[in-house]
Write a protein that holds these residues in place. Structure first.
Motif: not given
Lengths: 114, 112
Positions: A12-19, A60-69, A71-80
């Motif tokens: 659960v996140l509050k509006t504007g938080q990142s994770m 639907v990419p808007n609002g998200y960023n990703v990192s392929r760290l 071969k094994r790991e792929f993370s999704l970031r919500l900035e705000s």
């Protein structure tokens, strides 16, 4: 052999938080994907990584960023985070991109933005 | 881009009956069609797929048919059982990235 592992399972996140949503696969797959699932909307692709070192936008990419760290790991970031990003997020992987290479999905992350 | 329509959105059957889920696609270049099953609260899992050079494929009680001319493909489940209750997603993809476009899903309910 765990397959595709996602963390966390609930958030659960509050509006504007990142994770950052984490995803790891142990099947030596080359391609990885992030989807969101909303009621009545099916599965919509956010970003994908065809191979280590590459990432591309999905439907639907808007609002998200990703990192392929690696071969094994792929993370999704919500900035705000925004309430519209309340959804269930699935990571998936496939051996490669092509016919016959179905996806293996993780167990999902249920995200609520208040 | 590709558009995949899936019908019905909900399908209710009695145990032992057959169930048919239909999908249409818009891009004639699509040539790979996977189907995924998602049980309540679980992850989607690939259950069967078909390539465009094949008209029908069977795996025990499930089968998929493809009509390239009409751009239709269908999932057939015979002798349904309560454990078949789930949401089923069809998808269509084509050469290059083979990123699937998913239908919106069909909720299948099998009543004992």
């Amino acid at each position: 052999n765990a397959g595709v592992t996602q963390t966390p399972k609930f958030q659960v996140l509050k509006t504007g938080q990142s994770m950052t949503l984490q995803c790891a696969q142990d099947m030596n797959h080359n391609s990885m994907y992030w989807y969101r699932q909303d009621p009545g909307m099916g599965l919509r692709l956010i970003y994908y990584s065809a191979s280590e070192g590459t990432t591309d936008k999905g439907e639907v990419p808007n609002g998200y960023n990703v990192s392929r760290l690696n071969k094994r790991e792929f993370s999704l970031r919500l900035e705000s985070a925004a309430p519209s990003q309340t959804s269930v997020y699935f990571c998936a992987s496939s051996q490669r991109q092509g016919p016959g290479y179905g996806y293996t999905f993780g167990s999902g992350t249920r995200l609520t933005v208040v | 881009g590709e558009n995949v329509e899936q019908h019905p959105s909900t399908l209710s059957v009695q145990e032992g009956d057959s169930a048919v889920i239909k999908c249409t696609y818009s891009d004639s270049a699509s040539n790979y069609f996977p189907w995924y099953k998602q049980e309540l609260g679980k992850r989607p899992q690939l259950i069967i797929d078909i390539r465009s050079n094949v008209g029908e494929k069977k795996d025990q009680r499930i089968a998929v048919t493809l009509n390239k001319t009409a751009k239709h493909f269908s999932l057939h489940i015979t002798e349904t059982q309560p454990e078949d209750s789930a949401v089923y997603f069809c998808a269509a993809s084509k050469g290059g990235s083979y990123i699937p476009t998913f239908g919106r899903g069909t909720s299948l309910i099998v009543h004992p």
